[in-house]
Design a protein around this motif. Structure first.
Motif, PDB file in Angstrom:
ATOM      1  N   ARG A 101      10.314 -49.703 -30.653  1.00  0.00           N
ATOM      2  CA  ARG A 101      10.881 -49.473 -31.991  1.00  0.00           C
ATOM      3  C   ARG A 101      10.174 -50.267 -33.077  1.00  0.00           C
ATOM      4  N   ASP A 102       9.248 -51.127 -32.706  1.00  0.00           N
ATOM      5  CA  ASP A 102       8.603 -52.025 -33.673  1.00  0.00           C
ATOM      6  C   ASP A 102       7.175 -51.565 -33.932  1.00  0.00           C
ATOM      7  N   PRO A 103       6.899 -50.919 -35.078  1.00  0.00           N
ATOM      8  CA  PRO A 103       5.534 -50.433 -35.345  1.00  0.00           C
ATOM      9  C   PRO A 103       4.517 -51.565 -35.441  1.00  0.00           C
ATOM     10  N   ARG A 104       4.944 -52.761 -35.890  1.00  0.00           N
ATOM     11  CA  ARG A 104       3.997 -53.878 -35.958  1.00  0.00           C
ATOM     12  C   ARG A 104       3.582 -54.322 -34.561  1.00  0.00           C
ATOM     13  N   PHE A 105       4.485 -54.208 -33.599  1.00  0.00           N
ATOM     14  CA  PHE A 105       4.115 -54.568 -32.236  1.00  0.00           C
ATOM     15  C   PHE A 105       3.062 -53.593 -31.714  1.00  0.00           C
ATOM     16  N   ALA A 106       3.215 -52.304 -32.026  1.00  0.00           N
ATOM     17  CA  ALA A 106       2.195 -51.325 -31.627  1.00  0.00           C
ATOM     18  C   ALA A 106       0.850 -51.676 -32.251  1.00  0.00           C
ATOM     19  N   ASP A 107       0.850 -52.127 -33.509  1.00  0.00           N
ATOM     20  CA  ASP A 107      -0.394 -52.550 -34.153  1.00  0.00           C
ATOM     21  C   ASP A 107      -1.001 -53.747 -33.428  1.00  0.00           C
ATOM     22  N   MET A 108      -0.149 -54.666 -32.996  1.00  0.00           N
ATOM     23  CA  MET A 108      -0.621 -55.845 -32.274  1.00  0.00           C
ATOM     24  C   MET A 108      -1.276 -55.442 -30.950  1.00  0.00           C
ATOM     25  N   VAL A 109      -0.614 -54.552 -30.217  1.00  0.00           N
ATOM     26  CA  VAL A 109      -1.162 -54.078 -28.943  1.00  0.00           C
ATOM     27  C   VAL A 109      -2.507 -53.404 -29.168  1.00  0.00           C
ATOM     28  N   ARG A 110      -2.599 -52.603 -30.220  1.00  0.00           N
ATOM     29  CA  ARG A 110      -3.849 -51.880 -30.503  1.00  0.00           C
ATOM     30  C   ARG A 110      -4.976 -52.824 -30.884  1.00  0.00           C
ATOM     31  N   GLU A 111      -4.707 -53.761 -31.790  1.00  0.00           N
ATOM     32  CA  GLU A 111      -5.777 -54.613 -32.299  1.00  0.00           C
ATOM     33  C   GLU A 111      -6.231 -55.658 -31.280  1.00  0.00           C
ATOM     34  N   LEU A 112      -5.294 -56.170 -30.490  1.00  0.00           N
ATOM     35  CA  LEU A 112      -5.652 -57.177 -29.488  1.00  0.00           C
ATOM     36  C   LEU A 112      -6.007 -56.552 -28.144  1.00  0.00           C
ATOM     37  N   ARG A 113      -5.830 -55.203 -28.021  1.00  0.00           N
ATOM     38  CA  ARG A 113      -5.974 -54.540 -26.720  1.00  0.00           C
ATOM     39  C   ARG A 113      -5.093 -55.263 -25.700  1.00  0.00           C
ATOM     40  N   LEU A 114      -3.845 -55.507 -26.110  1.00  0.00           N
ATOM     41  CA  LEU A 114      -2.945 -56.362 -25.354  1.00  0.00           C
ATOM     42  C   LEU A 114      -2.352 -55.603 -24.167  1.00  0.00           C
ATOM     43  N   PRO A 115      -2.539 -56.086 -22.947  1.00  0.00           N
ATOM     44  CA  PRO A 115      -1.941 -55.425 -21.787  1.00  0.00           C
ATOM     45  C   PRO A 115      -0.467 -55.785 -21.667  1.00  0.00           C
ATOM     46  N   VAL A 116       0.403 -54.785 -21.752  1.00  0.00           N
ATOM     47  CA  VAL A 116       1.854 -55.007 -21.680  1.00  0.00           C
ATOM     48  C   VAL A 116       2.476 -53.923 -20.800  1.00  0.00           C
ATOM     49  N   THR A 117       3.692 -54.197 -20.331  1.00  0.00           N
ATOM     50  CA  THR A 117       4.445 -53.229 -19.538  1.00  0.00           C
ATOM     51  C   THR A 117       5.854 -53.123 -20.097  1.00  0.00           C
ATOM     52  N   LEU A 118       6.334 -51.895 -20.312  1.00  0.00           N
ATOM     53  CA  LEU A 118       7.694 -51.654 -20.778  1.00  0.00           C
ATOM     54  C   LEU A 118       8.525 -51.106 -19.618  1.00  0.00           C
ATOM     55  N   PHE A 119       9.717 -51.660 -19.447  1.00  0.00           N
ATOM     56  CA  PHE A 119      10.666 -51.130 -18.473  1.00  0.00           C
ATOM     57  C   PHE A 119      11.738 -50.383 -19.259  1.00  0.00           C
ATOM     58  N   LEU A 120      11.759 -49.059 -19.114  1.00  0.00           N
ATOM     59  CA  LEU A 120      12.546 -48.204 -19.990  1.00  0.00           C
ATOM     60  C   LEU A 120      13.898 -47.873 -19.373  1.00  0.00           C
ATOM     61  N   ALA A 121      14.959 -48.366 -20.027  1.00  0.00           N
ATOM     62  CA  ALA A 121      16.315 -48.028 -19.611  1.00  0.00           C
ATOM     63  C   ALA A 121      16.824 -46.807 -20.361  1.00  0.00           C
ATOM     64  N   ALA A 122      16.301 -46.588 -21.567  1.00  0.00           N
ATOM     65  CA  ALA A 122      16.709 -45.446 -22.385  1.00  0.00           C
ATOM     66  C   ALA A 122      15.464 -44.900 -23.066  1.00  0.00           C
ATOM     67  N   PRO A 123      14.708 -44.018 -22.398  1.00  0.00           N
ATOM     68  CA  PRO A 123      13.413 -43.561 -22.904  1.00  0.00           C
ATOM     69  C   PRO A 123      13.453 -42.922 -24.277  1.00  0.00           C
ATOM     70  N   GLY A 124      14.620 -42.494 -24.765  1.00  0.00           N
ATOM     71  CA  GLY A 124      14.692 -41.876 -26.080  1.00  0.00           C
ATOM     72  C   GLY A 124      14.601 -42.874 -27.226  1.00  0.00           C
ATOM     73  N   HIS A 125      14.693 -44.170 -26.930  1.00  0.00           N
ATOM     74  CA  HIS A 125      14.673 -45.175 -27.978  1.00  0.00           C
ATOM     75  C   HIS A 125      13.232 -45.511 -28.373  1.00  0.00           C
ATOM     76  N   GLY A 126      12.972 -45.551 -29.688  1.00  0.00           N
ATOM     77  CA  GLY A 126      11.659 -45.961 -30.166  1.00  0.00           C
ATOM     78  C   GLY A 126      10.596 -44.943 -29.826  1.00  0.00           C
ATOM     79  N   ASP A 127       9.352 -45.432 -29.715  1.00  0.00           N
ATOM     80  CA  ASP A 127       8.214 -44.559 -29.458  1.00  0.00           C
ATOM     81  C   ASP A 127       7.375 -45.138 -28.331  1.00  0.00           C
ATOM     82  N   PRO A 128       7.888 -45.125 -27.085  1.00  0.00           N
ATOM     83  CA  PRO A 128       7.095 -45.659 -25.977  1.00  0.00           C
ATOM     84  C   PRO A 128       5.819 -44.867 -25.745  1.00  0.00           C
TER      85      PRO A 128
END
Length: 252
Positions: A101-128
């Motif tokens: 749900r945090d567009p700035r976090f997506a920017d951070m992942v993109r710019e740093l090429r940050l390896p992260v893992t999301l565990f989705l309890a409700a896939p409809g939330h945000g933009d995974p």
């Protein structure tokens, strides 16, 4: 004229032979990238040169070792892990649905090429899906003992996001032997807990000592805002221990 026609015919025959014998290599970069994805190979994408400064880091993040040094064998029943025993100096950053749900976090992942893992309890939330396109791993966050919910989440993620999880973070962190059997029935190979947790208050707490990050630790970061700042705090702590983030899926 006859010579030119003969040369053209010879060239066509040679090209056909190369294609049939597999000697001809594709020069299409998109096709090569597709083949790498199909083989499970992550194409290397270096971070933007000065992005680390923008996100509050004092130094760039070193790339994790490749290939990963794996030491765990997974199968049935699923393993329960809160860290990965590895000689690589890496840690693993994991999040819940809120990270999408945090567009700035997506920017951070993109710019740093940050390896992260999301565990989705409700896939409809945000933009995974956006984070997935940027390289984030998407895994299952269902209640551990409920086979119908675990398998249902597996089907949903496969149909909607094109990825079938192998890992499960049980909601609430609890599990028992029946939960492991239910997870195995749904294709899960490991239940993922955490060795360290970043709370909404910004404190990094540990399940047991020592009270510092160590190689192979799985870190659970609560998605309370501001998520990029909270993630940067964890990254600075990791850098202070000589560690760098890596993809959990490369090790499990």
């Amino acid at each position: 004229m006859r010579r030119a026609r003969a040369r053209g015919l010879a060239g066509a025959v040679l090209a056909s032979a190369l294609l049939l014998t597999g000697c001809a290599q594709s020069v299409d970069p998109i096709e090569r990238l597709g083949k790498k994805a199909a083989e499970g190979v992550r194409p290397h994408r270096p971070a933007l040169p000065t992005a680390y400064r923008h996100w509050g880091l004092t130094a760039p993040l070193p790339a994790p070792p490749h290939p990963a040094a794996r030491t765990l064998a997974l199968g049935t029943p699923p393993r329960v892990v809160d860290r990965v025993p590895t000689r690589d100096r890496v840690v693993f950053l994991t999040y819940d649905d809120g990270a999408g749900r945090d567009p700035r976090f997506a920017d951070m992942v993109r710019e740093l090429r940050l390896p992260v893992t999301l565990f989705l309890a409700a896939p409809g939330h945000g933009d995974p899906a956006r984070l997935h396109r940027l390289g984030a791993g998407l895994q299952n966050g269902a209640p551990a003992g409920r086979r119908a919910e675990i398998c249902g989440r597996q089907r949903h993620l496969t149909a909607r996001l094109g990825t079938r999880p192998r890992l499960l973070r049980p909601l609430g962190g609890g599990y028992d032997p029946s939960a492991l059997r239910a997870a195995a029935d749904c294709g899960i190979t490991a239940l993922v807990l955490s060795r360290a947790t970043l709370t909404p208050a910004g404190a990094l707490t540990y399940t047991h000592g020592p009270h510092r990050l160590r190689p192979g630790d799985i870190v659970q970061i609560d998605s309370a805002p501001p998520l990029p700042d909270r993630t940067a705090a964890v990254l600075r702590g990791a850098q202070g221990e000589g560690l760098t983030p890596a993809h959990l899926e490369d090790y499990l």
